[in-house]
Design a protein around this motif. Structure first.
Motif, mmCIF file in Angstrom:
data_model
loop_
_atom_site.group_PDB
_atom_site.id
_atom_site.type_symbol
_atom_site.label_atom_id
_atom_site.label_comp_id
_atom_site.label_asym_id
_atom_site.label_seq_id
_atom_site.Cartn_x
_atom_site.Cartn_y
_atom_site.Cartn_z
ATOM 1 N N ILE A 32 0.840 -1.190 0.000
ATOM 2 C CA ILE A 32 0.000 0.000 0.000
ATOM 3 C C ILE A 32 0.876 1.242 0.000
ATOM 4 C CG2 ILE A 32 -1.788 1.238 1.270
ATOM 5 C CD1 ILE A 32 -2.890 -1.330 2.177
ATOM 6 N N ILE B 42 1.908 2.146 -3.450
ATOM 7 C CA ILE B 42 0.825 2.780 -4.199
ATOM 8 C C ILE B 42 0.710 4.242 -3.808
ATOM 9 C CG2 ILE B 42 -1.664 2.823 -4.571
ATOM 10 C CD1 ILE B 42 -1.713 -0.150 -4.297
ATOM 11 N N TYR C 233 0.492 3.001 20.617
ATOM 12 C CA TYR C 233 0.032 2.716 19.256
ATOM 13 C C TYR C 233 0.132 3.944 18.343
ATOM 14 C CZ TYR C 233 -4.262 4.686 21.263
ATOM 15 O OH TYR C 233 -5.182 5.475 21.905
ATOM 16 N N SER D 21 1.851 3.703 14.687
ATOM 17 C CA SER D 21 1.104 3.005 13.637
ATOM 18 C C SER D 21 -0.168 3.760 13.284
ATOM 19 C CB SER D 21 0.792 1.572 14.048
ATOM 20 O OG SER D 21 0.234 1.528 15.335
ATOM 21 N N VAL D 22 -0.858 4.297 14.268
ATOM 22 C CA VAL D 22 -2.087 5.037 13.970
ATOM 23 C C VAL D 22 -1.778 6.229 13.078
ATOM 24 C CG1 VAL D 22 -3.860 6.531 14.944
ATOM 25 C CG2 VAL D 22 -3.363 4.351 16.009
ATOM 26 N N TYR E 189 -0.978 5.005 9.505
ATOM 27 C CA TYR E 189 -2.194 4.592 8.798
ATOM 28 C C TYR E 189 -2.993 5.812 8.367
ATOM 29 C CZ TYR E 189 -1.564 -0.210 10.530
ATOM 30 O OH TYR E 189 -1.084 -1.462 10.801
ATOM 31 N N ALA E 190 -3.211 6.699 9.332
ATOM 32 C CA ALA E 190 -4.053 7.858 9.034
ATOM 33 C C ALA E 190 -3.448 8.703 7.928
ATOM 34 C CB ALA E 190 -4.249 8.692 10.296
ATOM 35 N N ALA F 38 -3.511 6.961 4.472
ATOM 36 C CA ALA F 38 -4.870 6.921 3.944
ATOM 37 C C ALA F 38 -5.301 8.287 3.445
ATOM 38 C CB ALA F 38 -5.830 6.426 5.016
ATOM 39 N N LEU F 39 -5.123 9.314 4.292
ATOM 40 C CA LEU F 39 -5.582 10.645 3.906
ATOM 41 C C LEU F 39 -4.824 11.160 2.695
ATOM 42 C CD1 LEU F 39 -6.125 12.168 7.427
ATOM 43 C CD2 LEU F 39 -7.862 11.607 5.721
ATOM 44 N N LEU G 41 -3.403 9.393 0.364
ATOM 45 C CA LEU G 41 -3.847 8.643 -0.807
ATOM 46 C C LEU G 41 -5.181 9.162 -1.316
ATOM 47 C CD1 LEU G 41 -3.147 6.230 -2.607
ATOM 48 C CD2 LEU G 41 -4.402 4.773 -1.033
ATOM 49 N N ILE G 42 -6.141 9.301 -0.401
ATOM 50 C CA ILE G 42 -7.481 9.723 -0.801
ATOM 51 C C ILE G 42 -7.447 11.128 -1.386
ATOM 52 C CG2 ILE G 42 -9.790 10.294 0.035
ATOM 53 C CD1 ILE G 42 -9.492 8.072 2.079
#
Lengths: 286, 219, 319
Positions: free
Chosen positions: C237, C240, C280, C283-284, C287-288, C291-292, C294-295
């Motif tokens: 991911i 990408i 955590y 990692s949080v 991820y966040a 994702a943001l 990418l979107i």
């Protein structure tokens, strides 16, 4: 013999859960052309919600319904991001759903932590024809059967359902007739979220769910959906049941750690078979 | 009834309609002629509200329905369902009026739309458009892929609706003979621009039109 | 001309850097370079073949394990390094030949499936060392000369990236490359024009796998250790995100994207490790942010960062 029957029945339950996830994928794909990578996420969200709500003291029944609705909301939000903007191509939308799935990880870890959670379901087991099946498994099968019947009635008999089918069948004609295909797409996403949520609520009592459970779910769901070429619900159901039984049999007869390979292997084989049968032109106009 | 003023519609950087102005009065039946790629379907889609103009205005004085090019039915659904969906915009789902108008559809109502003949499908598309009780109808390539007698049958229905019920019709066609037969007035569209307009009889005599669309003047 | 000058400057600067950086910075440099190598392939695949690979990490892993297994088996490291991209490319051909004809999501999931299966198998087979993996991989070297410093591996990475970029440049400017670009929208139109689009796409896919395989090979020599845990699905991911951020189908875009994301991740790790942050947090945050980013990029900057930047630079007058 009774061991075989036990595995078969329990396998059907697993297959039913997969079928719910897969049907969500199919509904969304038929109406919008998008492959929803966040389909497993809806199940995880619902499962985690169930766990929390029951833990907070909310009664059974109410918690589950609320959790399924949470799944539907998650579906709607995903749809808004994926197809809300005009002109997003299906492949871009797939990547966006991928992003949503990863974003969900962050949210889930913050809200629920990164350890697996479970929830109490129906306890005990029932004996049918000499085979032992957990009551929760029986619940899964019954709920799934009812859901599929309801889905068939919805798409085949109701006006709204027919409009959704129309969007899947001929999006241009749907627009000619005045159907707002984007709104229908959002409805499809919400419905997909609902179906995923239902799956999550049903399986959380069976196996603990955590933020990264969605990978197993989406891979299994996609494997079943690919069986039905991402468009045929009945064949998808058959594929899901087959997958569930195969995986349970594998686990029961000693190959437990290879469940994922079974799903993935089947998926790849089916895709290759489908590839050899289709021509490019057919692919593009479908 | 239908007033198009200085309409420009583009796909990305390509201009499909270049400052088109035309009008169809209430109760009129007017033809729009043109070869493939002229922009006829673009105009049809714009009138039906499916495409947004880059500039210019489109004014429609009532309910407008489109019979799109190539039928565009829902092939796996029954004729009855296809018709019912035609009523989506107006909320009128009852097909009885359409069955009265096109009795053949009543006979076919439970058949799957995809297995019907071309003419039957065109009739379904016609019926579907009529479900919303439109006051104006845009018909895109009625004759495409149909045998002449089948086309004549449908055309007769159109003419009757126009004559008896005042239905305004814009007939978009490649088949000039049919267009001139049915419509007293016509426009000619080429490469996104109107190149001719006027009385059908006069246009039929016009050597440019005649050679391009009629294979020689109509004698 | 300006682009060539810019490229040469970048090359010179990046070539000089390793001598100036300390070991932990060199680690970032190397991992960035390796990620860029894989990302160039992913960007090429997405931009030219219109396909998404959700499991490109599989080819990275294949390259790493191939080099590791061969070298541990006594094969000279150079041969192991050369074998890595070849084996990765071969695997791509196996999976791509039937599946590239289907729509994008089929290959996407098939590559993901491949990565999951490989990771699972590698974690169970004895020959791959199971979950613990393979250790004590010999250093990379040619003949009797051995590479033992991080700086040397940094130069090796630089060379690998340069090779990958050169190969990609040749593909893009070749006739098949330009044909693919022009016909990216409709395969039917392409097929009727007599151009074997399917075959070109397969070559692009195999090439992208080779790039990832080569990076994986360098990785295994650099760390001296490969295990399933080194190749989680998340890295696929990551690639990408890097490709999309930098701009699909452009060579420098991939490098820009890999740099941007790697540095961003480093920053996030630093923030996440601050006292007071929950365990955590790293990692949080990753991820966040993945994702943001990418979107947002997919929806609002479809051509990625690089075109957005170059569009703002003043243009010299064209003759």
């Amino acid at each position: 013999m009774s061991a075989f029957l036990t595995y078969l029945l329990n396998g059907l339950a697993v297959g039913c859960a997969i079928a719910l996830i897969a049907s969500g994928l199919v509904v969304i794909h038929r109406v919008t052309g998008v492959v929803n990578f966040a389909q497993g996420t809806f199940a995880v969200v619902a499962g985690l919600c169930t766990s929390s709500l029951l833990g907070m003291g909310l009664p059974h029944g109410l918690s589950e319904v609320a959790a399924v609705l949470a799944g539907a909301v998650a579906g709607l939000l995903t749809g808004l991001v994926a197809i809300g903007r005009r002109g997003t191509s299906p492949l871009s939308a797939l990547i966006v759903t991928l992003g949503v799935g990863v974003l969900a990880y962050a949210v889930e870890i913050v809200l629920w932590g990164d350890q697996p959670r479970s929830a109490p379901g129906l306890a005990g087991s029932v004996t049918i024809a000499g085979a032992r099946i957990q009551t929760q498994h029986l619940l899964v099968i019954c709920v799934t059967a009812a859901t599929f019947v309801l889905l068939a009635l919805f798409f085949g008999r109701t006006y709204l359902g027919k409009a959704l089918t129309a969007c899947a069948s001929n999006p241009y004609a749907a627009r000619v007739v005045g159907i707002d295909t984007r709104r229908m797409g959002l409805l499809a996403f919400a419905l997909g979220g609902l179906l995923g949520g239902l799956a999550g609520v049903l399986i959380t009592p069976l196996r603990p769910i955590s933020f990264d459970t969605d990978v197993t779910l989406i891979v299994n769901g996609f494997a079943a959906a690919v069986f039905g070429a991402l468009t045929r619900p009945v064949i998808t159901l058959a594929g899901a049941l087959l997958l569930g039984v195969a995986e349970t049999m594998a686990a029961g007869y000693g190959y437990g750690s290879h469940q994922l390979e079974v799903a993935l292997g089947l998926m790849i084989v089916v895709m290759i078979v489908q590839a050899s049968r289709r021509s490019t032109i057919h692919q593009e106009t479908v | 009834m239908i007033d198009v003023t200085d309409l420009v519609v583009s796909y990305g950087t390509a201009t499909a309609l270049d400052h088109v102005t035309l009008s169809v009065g209430q109760g009129e039946m007017v033809a729009l002629l043109g070869p493939n790629g002229a922009g006829k379907s673009t105009l049809a889609n714009t009138l039906a509200g499916l495409l947004a103009p880059a500039s210019g205005t489109v004014r429609v004085g009532g309910r407008l329905a489109l019979i799109p090019e190539g039928r565009q039915l829902f092939p796996d659904m029954s004729v009855a369902d296809n018709l019912a969906l035609g009523g989506w915009r107006s909320g009128r789902r009852d097909p009885s009026a359409v069955y009265d108008l096109l009795p053949r559809l009543a006979e076919l109502s439970s058949r799957r739309a995809g297995v019907l003949s071309g003419g039957e499908q065109q009739m379904v598309a016609f019926g579907r458009a009529m479900m919303s009780r439109p006051e104006a109808l845009v018909v895109d390539e009625l004759s495409l892929g149909l045998a002449p007698n089948v086309t004549a049958d449908l055309a007769a229905h159109l003419a009757e609706l126009n004559r008896e019920h005042g239905l305004t019709v814009l007939l978009i066609e490649q088949n000039a003979r049919l267009a001139f037969e049915l419509c007293r007035r016509a426009y000619v569209l080429e490469s996104g621009r109107l190149v001719a307009e006027g009385d059908s009889a006069e246009l039929a005599e016009d050597p440019r039109v005649a050679s391009a669309y009629l294979g020689g003047a109509i004698t | 001309m300006k682009r060539l000058a810019g490229g040469l400057v970048a090359a010179a600067v990046t070539l000089a850097l390793p001598a100036l950086l300390d070991d932990s910075a060199l680690a970032v440099y190397i991992l960035l370079g390796l990620a860029a190598m894989v990302t160039v392939g992913v960007s090429l695949l997405m931009g030219y073949a219109g396909q998404v690979s959700l499991g490109q990490g599989a080819f990275y892993a294949i390259g790493a394990y191939t080099a590791a297994l061969l070298t541990l088996g006594g094969v000279p490291p150079l041969a192991g390094l050369i074998a890595a991209p070849l084996v990765a490319a071969a695997s791509a051909l196996v999976i791509g030949t039937p599946l590239l004809r289907l729509r994008g999501h089929h290959l996407a999931f098939a590559t993901l499936a491949m990565q999951l299966i490989l990771l699972s198998l590698a974690g169970q087979l004895e020959i791959t060392g199971g979950d613990i993996g393979l250790q004590a991989i010999p250093q990379f070297g040619i003949g009797s000369w051995e590479m033992s410093s991080a700086v040397a591996y940094a130069y090796l990475t630089w060379a690998g990236l340069a090779l990958v970029m050169l190969a990609t440049h040749n593909v893009i400017t070749s006739r098949p490359g330009r044909a693919l670009r022009a016909l990216a929208t409709s395969e039917t139109a392409a097929a009727s024009s007599g151009i074997p689009v399917g075959r070109y796409k397969l070559v692009v896919f195999a090439l992208s796998a080779a790039f990832a395989g080569l990076a994986g090979g360098i990785y295994c020599f650099y760390t001296g250790y490969v295990a399933p845990g080194s190749f989680p699905v998340l890295i696929s991911i990551q690639y990408i995100v890097m490709a999309v951020v930098g701009g699909l189908g452009t060579i420098w875009g991939a490098v820009v994207g890999a740099t941007a994301v790697t540095l961003l991740v480093q920053a996030l790790n630093t923030v996440g490790a601050l006292p007071g942050m929950p365990t955590y947090a790293p990692s949080v945050l990753s991820y966040a942010v993945y994702a943001l980013v990418l979107i947002v990029v997919v929806l609002f900057l479809p051509h990625g960062l690089l075109p957005a930047i170059t569009r703002r630079l003043p243009r010299t007058a064209k003759r």
